[in-house]
Design an enzyme around this catalytic site. Structure first.
Site, PDB file in Angstrom:
ATOM      1  N   ASN A   1       2.838  -8.097   7.404  1.00  0.00           N
ATOM      2  CA  ASN A   1       1.406  -7.765   7.522  1.00  0.00           C
ATOM      3  C   ASN A   1       0.976  -7.588   5.944  1.00  0.00           C
ATOM      4  O   ASN A   1       0.395  -8.430   5.116  1.00  0.00           O
ATOM      5  CB  ASN A   1       1.088  -6.785   8.230  1.00  0.00           C
ATOM      6  N   ASP A   2       1.403  -6.503   5.478  1.00  0.00           N
ATOM      7  CA  ASP A   2       0.840  -6.072   4.209  1.00  0.00           C
ATOM      8  C   ASP A   2       1.606  -7.032   3.147  1.00  0.00           C
ATOM      9  O   ASP A   2       0.739  -6.938   1.969  1.00  0.00           O
ATOM     10  CB  ASP A   2       1.248  -4.771   4.040  1.00  0.00           C
ATOM     11  N   VAL A   3       2.570  -7.495   3.107  1.00  0.00           N
ATOM     12  CA  VAL A   3       3.040  -8.251   2.121  1.00  0.00           C
ATOM     13  C   VAL A   3       2.377  -9.603   2.004  1.00  0.00           C
ATOM     14  O   VAL A   3       2.746 -10.235   1.182  1.00  0.00           O
ATOM     15  CB  VAL A   3       4.513  -8.423   2.415  1.00  0.00           C
ATOM     16  N   VAL A   4       1.692 -10.105   2.949  1.00  0.00           N
ATOM     17  CA  VAL A   4       0.923 -11.321   2.851  1.00  0.00           C
ATOM     18  C   VAL A   4      -0.586 -10.953   3.086  1.00  0.00           C
ATOM     19  O   VAL A   4      -1.326 -11.599   3.060  1.00  0.00           O
ATOM     20  CB  VAL A   4       1.238 -12.135   4.171  1.00  0.00           C
TER      21      VAL A   4
ATOM     22  N   ALA B   1       0.737   0.052   6.761  1.00  0.00           N
ATOM     23  CA  ALA B   1      -0.394   0.716   5.558  1.00  0.00           C
ATOM     24  C   ALA B   1      -1.719   1.106   6.236  1.00  0.00           C
ATOM     25  O   ALA B   1      -2.657   1.615   5.750  1.00  0.00           O
ATOM     26  CB  ALA B   1      -0.570  -0.209   4.479  1.00  0.00           C
TER      27      ALA B   1
END
Lengths: 103, 462
Positions: free
Chosen positions: B388-391, B429
């Site tokens: 999620n957060d890394v994209v 996050a």
């Protein structure tokens, strides 16, 4: 201040080792591929179990009826030993998978 | 004479630690490196057991008891633990090492002979060891709880920065005051111990789960420093060198991880994700587009190039083997299949690599951040599996977002993006992801493992 200087001069060799190892440690570890970050962290964690040496010395120096020290030392050894044995075993397990895949 | 022999063997053990760590940082020699370091540890323990001492009753029974039970627990846990639970395991082991440093310094205070001057380098070192060991102990337990999921990020302390600052100042002041006294007051030591243990908790609690890799690495170096300080107390070289090696390696790893997230260490510690607020919340007016298994299977089967972006969701669903099945099925159809690994995907650096290695995914198929970002524009389908957060494009566009500035995988450049996700809940996050509402994005809701096996089935049928 004098106290601090005394301590430094008494442990001068140790302080030399300390400073050199900091440089050596950073030098040895930089340039690690991301793949190995987890095994490396796990292996380093196992090495930090070297604190067990302190617990062994402490128990050996105690007299046979000094129970507070014996009990605290016992738990020190127990906990650090879990860290050492588990740490190396887990690292080995992770790295075994890398080996199998390399064929 | 015996002292010299002991020190010589210690020197060999120290060399084994250093060579072991060196070898651990190359894929080909890593396994040997680990075994060498373990041999060094066994050697150091045996020598410490055998070296004659001037005084003391040896108490080998107590030592043997602790070592046998500890080894049994350690090996059993290491053998039984699931690969996905590895990060929390390392954190827990690390906490135990910290606890040992803490116990040693308590005994050092307890042993302090009455009448000896308190204000000495020895005593100051002992206070440091007590403090560092305690933080490492409780901090690692909190990190373990957060990764394991029984401690939630919603557990927020009021004014964490203020609490931490005050605690730290009180600990320093009380330690200094204790050292100024003519006699050692053991009650003060216990109070400082308690405050340090609490500090470990309040230090880690406000830091968001997304930052846990950095925290574990940092606490790992704390334990190393604790071991080194204990080594300084005993004048023991193996402990000093082993501890400092770990301290240095933990620090380097911590810095590497912070660089991957484009944040400074101070920023991680002081302004944790969850503490800095939610950024821009989405109103919920936008609609996500759901994909069907049949459509996705056909899209995959006739693609030239497919890239998988794995995240923590893949680890939770234990889907790594199913991903590999999909990879094999599609390669038989002539589809190019690769994996894009973000440096902080999962809960630990290299977390995804370990899982994919377990599933026998070949090494050259894993792309790192830079290489992957060059390939997305020419990719037909990107499968985001539980990441999620890394994209999240907000890291590039939204200055108010708590992850602003973190390098991400630019999956939105691909022709199609399929996101496998359990629900629309935000990631670790705690922020919404604009990618899910994108023009080319389709969502495939459900458990990653069952979704993927359905996809494999559909590809075979199509």
């Amino acid at each position: 201040m004098e106290l601090l200087l005394n301590f430094i001069s008494e442990n001068l060799t140790m302080l030399y080792i300390l400073v050199f190892i900091i440089f050596l440690g950073t030098e040895v570890i930089s340039n690690v591929p991301t793949v190995l970050h987890t095994p490396l962290m796990s292996g380093a964690n196992a090495i930090s179990g070297v604190v067990i040496i302190g617990a062994i010395i402490l128990i050996r120096q105690a007299s046979a009826d000094d129970y507070p020290i014996l009990i605290l030392g016992f738990f020190g050894i127990l906990l650090a030993m879990i860290n050492v044995a588990g740490g190396f075993a887990v690292t080995n397990r992770m790295l075994e998978m890398f080996k199998k895949k390399k064929k | 004479m015996e002292g010299t022999t002991t020190n010589l063997i210690y020197l060999i053990c120290i060399s084994l630690f250093i060579i072991g760590l060196k070898k651990l940082s190359h894929p080909d020699s890593a396994r040997t490196g680990n075994l060498l370091a373990a041999a060094g540890m066994i050697g150091a323990i045996i020598v410490t057991l055998l070296t004659p001492l001037e005084s003391g009753a040896n108490n080998y029974g107590w030592i043997a008891g602790g070592m046998v039970v500890g080894t049994a627990i350690g090996l059993t846990v290491a053998r039984k633990i699931k690969m996905t639970a590895m990060p929390e395991m390392v954190s827990l082991f690390n906490g135990l090492g910290g606890a040992c440093a803490m116990l040693i310094s308590i005994v050092e205070f307890y042993n302090h002979p009455a009448g000896e001057p308190l204000l000495s380098g020895q005593m100051i070192t002992t206070f440091f060891a007590l403090f560092v060991g305690s933080i490492s102990f409780t901090g690692s337990l909190v990190a373990y709880g957060k990764l394991d999921g029984f401690l939630r990020d919603s557990l927020v302390l009021p004014a964490p920065k203020l609490i931490n600052m005050v605690l730290l100042l009180v600990i320093i002041a009380l330690s200094a005051y204790t050292l100024m006294q003519p006699q050692l007051n053991f009650t003060y030591v216990i109070v400082i111990l308690g405050l340090s243990l609490i500090y470990g908790i309040t230090f880690v609690t406000p830091i968001g789960g997304g930052d846990m890799p950095v925290v574990i690495s940092l606490l790992n170096s704390f334990t190393g420093i604790g071991a080194a300080l204990a080594g300084l107390i005993y004048g023991n070289q193996v402990m000093l060198v082993g501890g400092i090696l770990v301290g240095a390696s933990g620090t380097i790893l911590t810095i590497l991880m912070c660089q991957a997230m484009n944040r400074s260490l101070i920023n991680v510690i002081i302004g944790g994700f969850s503490a800095s607020g939610g950024g821009t919340a989405q109103s919920g007016d936008e609609v996500v587009k759901e994909a069907t298994y049949a459509d996705t299977a056909i899209m995959l089967k006739y693609a030239q190039k497919v890239i998988v972006v794995p995240g923590y969701g893949m680890a939770v669903a234990q889907a790594q083997h199913t991903v590999h099945d999909l990879e094999k099925t599609l390669e038989e159809e002539g589809v190019g299949f690769k994996y894009a690994i973000h440096p902080v995907a999962g809960r630990m650096p290299g977390h995804m690599n370990v899982l994919l290695a377990e599933a026998d995914v070949p090494y050259p198929k894993l792309l790192d951040l830079d290489d992957a970002n060059k390939e997305f524009a020419s990719t037909d389908v990107v499968l985001v599996i539980g990441a999620n957060d890394v994209v999240n494009p907000a890291a590039k566009t939204d200055t108010a977002s708590p992850i602003y500035g973190m390098p991400i995988l630019d999956v939105e450049q691909a022709k199609n993006v399929i996101v496998l996700k359990r629900s629309m809940n935000p990631g670790y996050a705690g922020i919404q992801n604009q990618l899910f509402f994108g023009e080319r994005t389709r969502m495939l809701f459900g458990d990653a493992k069952s979704s993927l096996s359905k996809l494999v089935e559909e590809v075979n049928n199509a």
